[in-house]
Design an enzyme around this catalytic site. Structure first.
Site, PDB file in Angstrom:
ATOM      1  N   HIS A   1       0.858  -1.179   0.000  1.00 54.05           N
ATOM      2  CA  HIS A   1       0.000   0.000   0.000  1.00 54.05           C
ATOM      3  C   HIS A   1       0.893   1.227   0.000  1.00 54.05           C
ATOM      4  CE1 HIS A   1      -4.178   1.332   0.378  1.00 54.05           C
ATOM      5  NE2 HIS A   1      -3.665   2.413   0.912  1.00 54.05           N
TER       6      HIS A   1
ATOM      7  N   ASP B   1     -13.975   2.569   6.485  1.00 56.91           N
ATOM      8  CA  ASP B   1     -12.965   3.303   5.707  1.00 56.91           C
ATOM      9  C   ASP B   1     -13.585   3.882   4.449  1.00 56.91           C
ATOM     10  OD1 ASP B   1     -10.269   4.237   5.162  1.00 56.91           O
ATOM     11  OD2 ASP B   1     -10.363   2.870   3.470  1.00 56.91           O
TER      12      ASP B   1
ATOM     13  N   ARG C   1     -12.926  12.480   4.214  1.00 53.71           N
ATOM     14  CA  ARG C   1     -11.630  13.145   4.427  1.00 53.71           C
ATOM     15  C   ARG C   1     -11.134  13.796   3.144  1.00 53.71           C
ATOM     16  NH1 ARG C   1      -8.155   8.548   5.639  1.00 53.71           N
ATOM     17  NH2 ARG C   1      -6.459  10.026   5.779  1.00 53.71           N
TER      18      ARG C   1
ATOM     19  N   SER D   1      -6.866   3.919   8.234  1.00 56.02           N
ATOM     20  CA  SER D   1      -7.445   3.728   6.909  1.00 56.02           C
ATOM     21  C   SER D   1      -6.719   2.599   6.170  1.00 56.02           C
ATOM     22  CB  SER D   1      -7.336   5.046   6.125  1.00 56.02           C
ATOM     23  OG  SER D   1      -7.564   4.840   4.763  1.00 56.02           O
TER      24      SER D   1
ATOM     25  N   LYS E   1      -8.127  -1.832   5.903  1.00 58.25           N
ATOM     26  CA  LYS E   1      -8.348  -2.539   4.628  1.00 58.25           C
ATOM     27  C   LYS E   1      -7.442  -3.764   4.552  1.00 58.25           C
ATOM     28  CE  LYS E   1      -7.587   1.267   2.037  1.00 58.25           C
ATOM     29  NZ  LYS E   1      -7.819   2.639   2.407  1.00 58.25           N
TER      30      LYS E   1
HETATM   31  N1  URA Z   1      -4.167   5.468   1.543  1.00 55.81           N
HETATM   32  C1  URA Z   1      -5.247   5.047   2.238  1.00 55.81           C
HETATM   33  O1  URA Z   1      -5.783   3.978   1.994  1.00 55.81           O
HETATM   34  N2  URA Z   1      -5.720   5.840   3.194  1.00 55.81           N
HETATM   35  C2  URA Z   1      -5.173   7.019   3.515  1.00 55.81           C
HETATM   36  O2  URA Z   1      -5.659   7.668   4.421  1.00 55.81           O
HETATM   37  C3  URA Z   1      -4.042   7.467   2.794  1.00 55.81           C
HETATM   38  C4  URA Z   1      -3.557   6.663   1.802  1.00 55.81           C
END
Ligand code: URA
Length: 426
Positions: free
Chosen positions: A81, A160, A167, A182, A186
């Site tokens: 990620h 999320d 956000r 966040s 996931k």
């Molecule tokens: N990637 C994400 O999934 N969430 C965030 O808040 C920032 C980057």
């Protein structure tokens, strides 16, 4: 409704109790906590931060707002990620590339956030591509293709999904606590064996300084530990966009080039570095060198591109590359010298203004707009050289080309080129 005292508690820098955090997340998912209240709380968190216990509880509450993906193969399950940056299309290449090496990649990604693009918006440039899928469909895809790319949804990390889009449009992105929860909500919901995190640092990232980037890296490693998710982190440069293209369709086109063994060197190198880390972590390879050799082979032989094609058609997409872009216009250098820095904020703002990103929740995206950079920090520039190509419908052009001559600052002496990988943390 949240009692106003709870928002005020965070505003006054007091830690929230575990039960208060769970109450907020559950209430928000049930629709009992309004967007405007949640956005006030998110802003209070951005300003006053959260301690590690609060972040861990917030993450856990967000994971439990939905369900976790069941195991469906005996292959190791990995993912990467990124904290988000301009031109960061690595996910599109990395998932199919890793899947060719016998690991599963259940990638639950995000949409554009603030001024940075999102994997799901990029993928939706491909006609018909579905980013929503049931748990059963996702398990089937893992069995058949070894990877998928979907978004958080009503089943997986729904908290999320809701909070992310809020956000995005309320200036409450840049918080270590909210980014940690966040990302990890996931990833934990995807039942991973290992995660590699690409923390972007620089003017085109949410974390502008090394101190902030390191704080975020440590927060994600620590909360990952509490959830038995091993995380390795690479801090990579975002003082300029990654690769050449910034936008949605344009980044898919560049990803396809890299998947075919071509494309910009830095995109290929960073993807390989991130993949190697996670492959070693799950013992798929003994060391980084052997992992890197295998990854290079999968890109150059066309195997990674073939897997991408399989994933796209399994998710309903029609493969017609290159994807078409809006009308092109050249941004011309006004004087000569060397590129000293790139104004990432101006690039990001331009893309959002052209509707390549959202300024309001639910805004429709124009996937065809974007920008291709022709110069990088450290390059020599002559008067009349093309700095960038802007892809923009003519009716939206106005004085953009003139303003965009400021996307680079030019100096008389050749500056140092920034390193692609700034630091590793594990
Ligand atoms: N990637 C994400 O999934 N969430 C965030 O808040 C920032 C980057």
């Amino acid at each position: 409704m949240i009692p106003a005292t709870l928002i005020a508690k965070k505003r006054d820098a007091k830690p929230l109790l575990d039960e208060e955090i769970r109450f907020l997340v559950e209430g928000y998912c049930r629709g009992e906590v309004a967007d405007y209240q949640m956005s006030a709380l998110a802003m209070a968190i951005c300003i006053q931060k959260m301690n590690q216990r609060e972040i861990a509880t917030l993450t856990d509450a967000m994971v439990h707002s939905g369900t976790c993906l069941p195991r469906c193969t005996d292959r190791p399950r990995v993912d990467k990620h990124s904290t988000g940056g301009l031109g960061d299309k690595v996910s599109l290449i990395l998932a199919p590339l890793l899947a060719t090496l016998d690991v599963d990649v259940p990638m639950i990604s995000g949409r554009g956030l603030g001024l940075t693009g999102g994997t799901l918006d990029k993928l939706e440039s491909i006609h018909g591509f579905q980013t929503e899928m049931s748990i059963e469909q996702s398990s089937e895809l893992l069995k058949q293709v070894g990877c998928f790319m979907i978004g958080a949804n009503e089943k997986i990390a729904p908290a999320d999904q809701k909070l992310y889009s809020l956000r995005d449009v309320t200036g409450s992105v840049e918080s270590v606590a909210l980014i940690t929860a966040s990302i990890l909500s996931k990833k934990i919901a995807a039942t991973l064996d290992a995660l590699v995190l690409d923390v972007k640092v620089g003017s085109g990232a949410f974390m502008k300084t090394m101190d902030d980037a390191t704080e975020l890296a440590n927060s994600i490693i620590d909360v990952g530990k509490l959830s038995d998710l091993p995380v390795t982190v690479i801090l990579s440069d975002m003082s300029q966009p990654l690769g050449l293209g910034v936008g949605n369709a344009i980044e898919v086109n560049e990803s396809v080039e890299v998947l075919r063994g071509e494309g910009p060197r830095e995109v290929r190198d960073l993807t390989i570095e991130l993949c190697a880390d996670v492959l070693v972590k799950v013992n798929r390879f003994e060391n980084r060198d052997s992992a890197i050799a295998a990854l290079v082979d999968q890109l150059d032989s066309g195997a990674a591109y073939e897997r991408f094609e399989q994933m796209v058609s399994a998710q309903g997409g029609r493969l017609e590359f290159p994807l078409s872009l809006a009308q092109s216009h050249s941004v011309i250098a006004p004087h000569e010298g060397w590129v000293e820095s790139v104004n990432c904020e101006l690039i990001g703002k331009t893309i959002v203004e052209m509707k390549g990103g959202r300024s309001r929740k639910g805004d429709k995206i124009d996937h065809t707009v974007g920008m291709e950079m022709h110069l990088r920090v450290g390059d020599e520039v002559k008067v009349g050289d093309r700095i960038a190509t802007l892809y923009c419908p003519p009716q939206q052009l106005a004085d953009r080309l003139e303003r965009l001559t400021n996307i680079i600052s030019i100096t008389e002496k050749p500056p140092q080129r920034p390193p692609l990988i700034v630091m590793r943390v594990s």
